[in-house]
Design an enzyme around this catalytic site. Structure first.
Site, PDB file in Angstrom:
ATOM      1  N   ASP A   1       0.754  -1.092   0.066  1.00 40.32           N
ATOM      2  CA  ASP A   1       0.141  -0.090   0.044  1.00 40.32           C
ATOM      3  C   ASP A   1       0.809   1.324   0.203  1.00 40.32           C
ATOM      4  O   ASP A   1       1.993   1.051   0.396  1.00 40.32           O
ATOM      5  CB  ASP A   1      -1.089  -0.002   1.096  1.00 40.32           C
ATOM      6  CG  ASP A   1      -0.290   0.019   2.542  1.00 40.32           C
ATOM      7  OD1 ASP A   1       0.705  -0.694   2.724  1.00 40.32           O
ATOM      8  OD2 ASP A   1      -0.746   0.637   3.468  1.00 40.32           O
ATOM      9  N   ASP A  52       8.659   4.254  -1.414  1.00 38.23           N
ATOM     10  CA  ASP A  52       7.872   3.494  -0.144  1.00 38.23           C
ATOM     11  C   ASP A  52       6.616   2.976  -0.666  1.00 38.23           C
ATOM     12  O   ASP A  52       5.584   3.604  -0.669  1.00 38.23           O
ATOM     13  CB  ASP A  52       7.644   4.725   0.986  1.00 38.23           C
ATOM     14  CG  ASP A  52       6.971   4.445   2.039  1.00 38.23           C
ATOM     15  OD1 ASP A  52       6.974   3.348   2.593  1.00 38.23           O
ATOM     16  OD2 ASP A  52       5.975   5.024   2.755  1.00 38.23           O
ATOM     17  N   GLU A  88      -0.045  -1.276   5.724  1.00 35.51           N
ATOM     18  CA  GLU A  88       1.313  -0.637   6.448  1.00 35.51           C
ATOM     19  C   GLU A  88       0.947   0.774   6.961  1.00 35.51           C
ATOM     20  O   GLU A  88       1.056   1.229   8.081  1.00 35.51           O
ATOM     21  CB  GLU A  88       2.288  -1.016   5.876  1.00 35.51           C
ATOM     22  CG  GLU A  88       3.667  -0.765   6.811  1.00 35.51           C
ATOM     23  CD  GLU A  88       4.089   0.770   6.848  1.00 35.51           C
ATOM     24  OE1 GLU A  88       4.652   1.040   7.816  1.00 35.51           O
ATOM     25  OE2 GLU A  88       3.570   1.327   5.730  1.00 35.51           O
ATOM     26  N   ASP A  98      13.068  -5.423   7.440  1.00 32.97           N
ATOM     27  CA  ASP A  98      11.823  -4.855   6.623  1.00 32.97           C
ATOM     28  C   ASP A  98      12.303  -3.249   6.309  1.00 32.97           C
ATOM     29  O   ASP A  98      13.306  -3.006   6.431  1.00 32.97           O
ATOM     30  CB  ASP A  98      10.802  -4.512   7.802  1.00 32.97           C
ATOM     31  CG  ASP A  98       9.638  -3.805   7.340  1.00 32.97           C
ATOM     32  OD1 ASP A  98       9.354  -3.809   5.994  1.00 32.97           O
ATOM     33  OD2 ASP A  98       8.578  -3.598   8.095  1.00 32.97           O
TER      34      ASP A  98
END
Length: 518
Positions: free
Chosen positions: A142, A175, A209, A236
């Protein structure tokens, strides 16, 4: 009789004994200063490099243009998540899943894929050694929305997925679709090479997220717990390879997040007697007056700062690589600590490493210019430093508000600070060694993630959770994060693929011996 002026009086001169005492005192002070300078110099010299000395990784050919094309295609799916509506853009997510299956056929033919929580993905590649603890790669699907009115400021339409000027442009390039595509590309290459992992490899990709991860990461962790899965390590998104951001450090710095701050928002409400503005109550007794005073105290009297924990370890690791006074100061925090701290508190990002931060984010009161409101409400957001807790922050709020009329409530969705993953571990050294082998001259140091990631949920099933991706960033790039003109260099995208490819190969190999460079 003529009086003598004071200026004509004979001046008293120190006695010989007094002069001897003064001279000895001056020599003592000078000696102490020389001893202090010597101690500082010796201590600075003794702080040797903590960087691992490892050989360069073997070259790996990556089709840079192909990976860029895959990322550009991924950006075109508007996978904007919503906290309130789990089905918002659900069809875009499903189309994105189909796109991944099409572009990474070897991964989808070899790894098992499960859909968790409706839209999140969990891939499993079984390892050959059932006794080896599995590892986890993470990257979310997302993205955040585009700020209304900023679309004309983009050099490429944010969801067009354009590649130009050596960059892939668009929301999610950095991102976090860049990481997701790079991880899948690395896995696609490894499958094609006939690679067989020693330990099971998981790839988790949450679909929420950006709005908390409760439907995605939290559910994936619960699923793995039900299967009694314990992970060796997790990696991550998080900190980056920064260049030119840390004054006094000439080399790029790869900061590996070993912890992340907690999250807490507190709503303050205060009632008051409503009325006409022509007859206001005494100063400080209106709803807005009481709220203003409380917010002012919270803003002015924030939780204390200190160079401790993760921040201290980071500076101790970086100090030997610095030049000039920066190296001296960071190598001798016992002496220069207050000076260094005062400078760090002046910067928003460095201040956030030293304390639980306070941010006044929402204020509501009144709806007419000539009416005193009957209540005022505000929201204050805190990012908790490891060592603080939500309970301790709430006690701080109560102490600063210092008014029994206030109602205080912590909003749902908060999180305690994460545990701190140890740097003296095989898994940290594995990540460290991989970075050093692929990015020669780059300084590796632990760091603190000041934002929130999905990885915080994985502390329940792993003691080694790292927040890092080798995205290169200069000072001018930082506003692109969640901002306008998000992009990633195609050359850097290829470096991400090599990093995940080499990391998985290193993890499957026998532990290599490494030494600290002198």
């Amino acid at each position: 009789m003529r009086r003598c002026s004071r200026s004509s009086w004979p001046k008293a001169r120190p006695s010989t004994a007094d002069r001897v005492v003064i001279k000895r005192a001056l020599w003592l002070v000078l000696g102490l200063l020389l001893l202090l300078a010597a101690a500082v110099a010796v201590n600075t010299w003794r702080q040797g490099s903590r960087q691992l000395d490892v050989p360069a990784a073997p070259p790996v050919a990556v089709d840079e243009r192909s990976v860029a094309d895959k990322l550009a295609g991924a950006i075109r799916f508007q996978t904007v998540s919503s906290l309130e509506d789990a089905q918002l853009n659900a069809e875009e997510f499903r189309k994105f899943h189909a796109y991944l299956e099409q572009r990474f056929p070897k991964v989808h033919a070899t790894l098992r894929r499960e859909v968790v929580g409706g839209l999140s993905l969990l891939y499993t590649w079984p390892g050959s050694d059932p006794k080896a603890l599995p590892i986890m790669l993470m990257a979310h699907q997302d993205v955040v929305p585009i700020a209304p009115g900023t679309e004309p400021n983009w050099k490429a339409s944010p969801f067009a997925g354009e590649t130009k000027g050596g960059f892939v442009w668009g929301r999610g390039a950095w991102d976090d679709k860049g990481n997701l595509i790079s991880q899948l590309e690395a896995l696609e290459m490894l499958v094609g090479e006939g690679f067989k992992p020693r330990q099971t490899i998981y790839l988790a990709s949450g679909a929420d997220e950006e709005v908390g991860g409760l439907r995605g990461a939290a559910q994936i962790v619960k699923l793995l717990q039900s299967r009694n899965v314990r992970l060796d390590f997790v990696i991550d998104e998080g900190l980056l390879i920064t260049d030119g951001i840390m004054p006094g450090l000439n080399q790029p710095a790869a900061l590996i997040g070993i912890a992340e701050k907690g999250y807490m928002s507190v709503v303050l409400k205060v009632p008051a007697t409503p009325g006409h503005s022509s007859m206001p109550p005494p100063a400080g007794q209106s709803a807005i007056g009481m709220m203003s005073a409380a917010l002012r105290r919270l803003d002015d009297e924030q939780l204390p700062a200190a160079i401790r924990g993760v921040a201290r370890e980071m500076f101790q690791t970086v100090a030997p690589e610095m030049s000039g006074f920066g190296r001296v100061a960071l190598s001798n925090l016992w002496l220069f600590g207050p000076l260094v701290q005062a400078q760090l508190e002046k910067g928003a990002s460095t201040n956030a490493m030293l304390r639980t931060t306070t941010a006044l984010t929402i204020v509501n009161a009144g709806n007419k210019d000539n009416v005193l409101p009957g209540n005022a409400e505000a929201t204050v957001n805190f990012r908790l430093l490891p060592g603080d807790t939500r309970d301790s922050v709430m006690q701080h709020v109560k102490a600063k508000v210092a008014n029994d009329k206030f109602e205080l409530k912590a909003l749902d969705g908060g999180a305690e600070p994460s545990p701190i993953s140890p740097t003296q571990s095989d898994s940290y050294r594995l990540v460290n060694r991989t970075v050093r082998s692929l990015f020669p001259g780059t300084i590796v140091a632990p760091g603190l993630m000041i934002g929130a990631t999905d990885s915080r949920y994985y502390s329940a099933i792993s003691d080694h959770v790292y927040r890092f991706s080798p995205v290169r960033a200069k000072p001018e790039d930082l506003p692109r994060f969640h901002g306008t003109n998000e992009r990633i260099a195609t050359s850097n995208l290829a470096e991400l693929v090599r990093f995940y490819h080499q990391l998985l190969r290193n993890a499957s190999a026998a532990p290599a011996s490494v030494s600290a460079s002198s």
